[in-house]
Scaffold this active site. Structure first.
Site, PDB file in Angstrom:
ATOM      1  N   ASP A 178      30.942   3.442  38.714  1.00  0.00           N
ATOM      2  CA  ASP A 178      29.628   2.892  39.090  1.00  0.00           C
ATOM      3  C   ASP A 178      29.282   1.651  38.276  1.00  0.00           C
ATOM      4  O   ASP A 178      28.121   1.251  38.223  1.00  0.00           O
ATOM      5  CB  ASP A 178      28.532   3.954  38.959  1.00  0.00           C
ATOM      6  CG  ASP A 178      28.153   4.261  37.519  1.00  0.00           C
ATOM      7  OD1 ASP A 178      28.951   3.982  36.603  1.00  0.00           O
ATOM      8  OD2 ASP A 178      27.041   4.792  37.306  1.00  0.00           O
TER       9      ASP A 178
ATOM     10  N   GLY B 118      18.492   0.322  39.786  1.00  0.00           N
ATOM     11  CA  GLY B 118      17.836   1.009  40.891  1.00  0.00           C
ATOM     12  C   GLY B 118      18.425   0.731  42.265  1.00  0.00           C
ATOM     13  O   GLY B 118      17.845   1.131  43.274  1.00  0.00           O
TER      14      GLY B 118
END
Length: 378
Positions: free
Chosen positions: A259, A187
């Site tokens: 990522d 997150g």
């Protein structure tokens, strides 16, 4: 989610025209949207009225904003640079003029905004710089290419290229970095930032295939039972994906943004596995890790636990909703412990707890500048 591609025209025929154009580009990039490309700057005669000649150019912007919100913010930029819009119907001299020309392939018709700009095809001072940026652009209403529009326009104005400017994104010059890994807790926003950075900088994007792992929902319900198969499957999948994806690129020539980095596997495994399981896991990991190329820059996005939980709730993945704060804190500590031990890895830690780099352009520019500073100090 891909960003909108927007073409915007700038014009100035009062004061220091070049300085006003440059200031306008900087304000748009720092406060409104990413300025990806800038056409040549042309000196052109005033169109539709008698006045001093203009400097004109066209920008390519990336934004997630709606057309109306983008217009409102561009009008604020005009106002900052001294433009006073009034109700007079006639054209007037102005220090700066900003018009939205195109917004993806959309057609917009409201009281305050028409896209494509209704006079676009009649103005050579718009057509020529638009041609500079995208020779393949097709007018979504007229169904004609920009090349056709230039050939058919009745505007015979003589325009002359007078300056060439790099866009703020081009000025970033992220070389000598070719491979950047963006990491962070669950997150933290790593996928969002990696995707945006790759799109804005025309880089190759490598995203983790987390959603395909069948053990993940089971793990969040029964960690002790599913931790080992989960971590082993993640390790195998990350190794396979990075091997496949990075093999497609020349890491000395291509610009690649990922990522995740393979070492996240060990960080999560250390938190989730029992001691004997972790020893076995680390043996496998060490074999795999030796074969993986290291990123030129490893960016760690730190988010405080409260903000992480808010982000997790907002994105709404059902199997993540019961993640305890204690687990997130252990993962964060695992990352920080790992980073401390990496003497040969170029690490940049950025606290993004108070930033919103999706909605606030200034926050995104702040991150870009941090990454640029890391390239300069390399």
């Amino acid at each position: 989610m891909k960003q909108h591609q927007v073409m915007v025209s700038l014009g100035s025929n009062q004061g220091n025209r070049l300085a006003l154009i440059e200031s306008c580009i900087d304000l748009i990039h720092n406060e409104v949207a990413v300025v990806v490309k800038v056409s040549k700057i042309y000196e052109t005669p005033a169109w539709g009225f008698e006045s001093e000649p203009f400097y004109n150019c066209v920008l390519l912007l990336h934004t997630s904003k709606s057309p109306q919100k983008l217009l409102n913010q561009l009008l604020k930029v005009e106002k900052k640079l001294g433009r006073v819009r009034n109700q007079v119907a006639e054209y007037q001299p102005r220090p700066i003029d900003i018009d939205i020309l195109t917004f993806d392939e959309d057609v917009v018709a409201t009281e305050t905004l028409q896209i494509p700009h209704p006079l676009l095809q009649k103005r050579m001072f718009v057509l020529q710089p638009l041609l500079d940026l995208d020779r393949n652009w097709v007018h979504p209403v007229l169904k004609k290419s920009i090349v056709q529009l230039v050939a058919e326009t009745e505007d015979t104005s003589v325009i002359q290229a007078v300056h060439t400017l790099d866009s703020p994104i081009e000025k970033l010059a992220l070389q000598p970095f070719n491979y950047i890994a963006i990491e962070g807790n669950i997150g933290a926003g790593k996928t969002t930032l990696a995707s945006k950075l790759a799109e804005d900088c025309n880089a190759k994007l490598v995203l983790e295939r987390f959603a395909d792992n069948p053990f993940l929902p089971k793990f969040y319900k029964d960690q002790s039972r599913y931790a080992f198969p989960l971590e082993m499957s993640f390790l195998a999948d990350r190794y396979q994906q990075l091997s496949d994806d990075l093999a497609q690129f020349d890491l000395f020539k291509d610009f690649v943004v990922a990522d995740y980095h393979i070492f996240k596997s060990l960080i999560f495994a250390k938190v989730t596995l029992q001691e004997d399981e972790f020893r076995l896991y680390k043996t496998m990991f060490d074999i795999i890790h030796k074969e993986m190329p290291k990123p030129d820059l490893y960016v760690y996005l730190y988010q405080n636990t409260t903000r992480l939980l808010q982000n997790i709730k907002k994105r709404g993945r059902s199997y993540e909703q019961e993640i305890p704060a204690e687990y997130l804190e252990k993962i964060n500590q695992g990352y920080l412990d790992y980073i401390k031990t990496q003497t040969d890895l170029n690490v940049l830690i950025i606290d993004v707890s108070e930033l919103d780099f999706v909605k606030k352009q200034a926050d995104y520019v702040f991150l870009l500048e941090k990454i640029q500073q890391a390239t300069l100090s390399n």
